[in-house]
Design an enzyme around this catalytic site. Structure first.
Site, short mmCIF file in Angstrom:
data_model
loop_
_atom_site.label_atom_id
_atom_site.label_comp_id
_atom_site.label_asym_id
_atom_site.label_seq_id
_atom_site.Cartn_x
_atom_site.Cartn_y
_atom_site.Cartn_z
N SER A 132 45.63 50.92 30.71
CA SER A 132 45.48 50.74 29.61
C SER A 132 44.81 51.04 28.37
O SER A 132 44.00 51.86 28.60
CB SER A 132 45.63 48.99 29.53
OG SER A 132 45.90 48.87 30.47
N1 SAH Z 1 43.88 47.37 33.98
C1 SAH Z 1 44.61 49.09 34.80
C2 SAH Z 1 46.09 48.93 34.11
C3 SAH Z 1 47.00 47.52 34.55
S1 SAH Z 1 48.90 47.86 34.59
C4 SAH Z 1 44.15 49.65 34.60
O1 SAH Z 1 42.72 50.03 33.96
O2 SAH Z 1 43.73 50.59 34.84
C5 SAH Z 1 49.69 46.77 35.23
C6 SAH Z 1 49.68 46.60 36.55
O3 SAH Z 1 50.48 45.75 37.40
C7 SAH Z 1 50.43 48.02 37.68
O4 SAH Z 1 49.89 48.49 38.03
C8 SAH Z 1 51.37 47.47 38.10
O5 SAH Z 1 51.84 47.43 39.54
C9 SAH Z 1 50.86 45.96 38.33
N2 SAH Z 1 51.65 44.09 38.87
C10 SAH Z 1 52.69 44.10 38.20
N3 SAH Z 1 53.24 43.42 38.50
C11 SAH Z 1 52.45 43.02 39.53
C12 SAH Z 1 51.81 41.76 40.61
N4 SAH Z 1 52.60 40.20 40.30
N5 SAH Z 1 51.01 41.80 41.07
C13 SAH Z 1 49.98 42.74 41.51
N6 SAH Z 1 50.17 43.40 40.12
C14 SAH Z 1 50.91 43.34 39.81
#
Ligand code: SAH
Length: 220
Positions: free
Chosen positions: A69
């Protein structure tokens, strides 16, 4: 609080300071949050192909169709969590592990759940390379929370959900704060959920755009 010596002695320090300044200009006020951004080496968490943009205030691709993000959004999240250094925190959607690293500077212990095993693997490696130790990266469906370590003083959801997953409310400690983007797949509102006594209070904060939270209590 946090892991000592993190980010020391690398050649990206100047870029990190510039990012901190940018975030300040965009309204981030919490000094602990700004200090965390100035400490955690974001370049270790992004793929090599976009490393030259690691300290831009921009979202970047991290593989598997996912994104790290925008730092401003992450800083806003962290301000809303209002951490003091003593908390046990659950992060849903570890992705690159960068926000996990920021949380680790601001809380006592961080448990981060990621559904894509390869991302979890990279996140662990980057956190270790950054010398950040008070974190545990778990692979699974974070919409179920992570019961063995509940309750959590703060829960941070880094993916968009149609509603607040019930298990996360159940695993929030009394007085705890949960931050989550609520909406449809295209646009969401960053929402702060607080547990006060038997009541659950919600406040909307800003329009945001996240990848979908996929799981039993998220998007199917
Ligand atoms: N905060 C992160 C960005 C995350 S993007 C950073 O600093 O890089 C959102 C993430 O949520 C993705 O990696 C995706 O695979 C994960 N995600 C989506 N659904 C999920 C779930 N049910 N449980 C765990 N992770 C999940």
């Amino acid at each position: 609080m946090g892991a000592g010596g993190v980010g020391a002695g690398d050649s990206y320090g100047g870029y990190r300071s510039q990012l901190v300044e940018t975030l300040q200009q965009k309204g981030i006020r919490d000094l602990a949050v700004l200090r965390a951004v100035g400490t955690v080496p974001r370049h270790l968490f992004v793929p090599e192909s976009v490393r030259h943009r690691a300290y831009d205030d921009a979202a970047l691709p991290i593989g598997g169709g996912q994104t790290i993000s925008q730092p401003w959004v992450q800083a806003r999240y962290l301000e809303l969590c209002a951490l003091t250094g003593r908390e046990r925190v659950l992060e849903v959607g570890a992705g690159s592990g960068y926000q996990t690293g920021l949380l680790a500077q601001l809380a006592d212990a961080v448990f981060a759940v990621e559904r894509i095993p390869a991302l979890a693997h990279h996140a662990r490696a980057a956190l270790e390379a950054a010398g950040i130790r008070n974190v545990t990266v778990l692979v699974g469906d974070g919409t179920l929370g992570w019961r063995p370590f509940a309750p959590y003083d703060a829960i941070l959801v880094a993916a968009a959900s149609p509603e607040v997953p019930l298990p996360l409310i159940e695993q929030l400690a009394p007085g705890g704060r949960l931050v989550i983007p609520i909406g449809n797949r295209d646009s969401q509102v960053l929402t702060l959920v607080q547990r006060v006594g038997d009541e659950v209070q919600t406040r909307t904060v800003a329009d945001v755009r996240f990848v979908p939270l996929l799981g039993e209590f998220g998007f199917r």
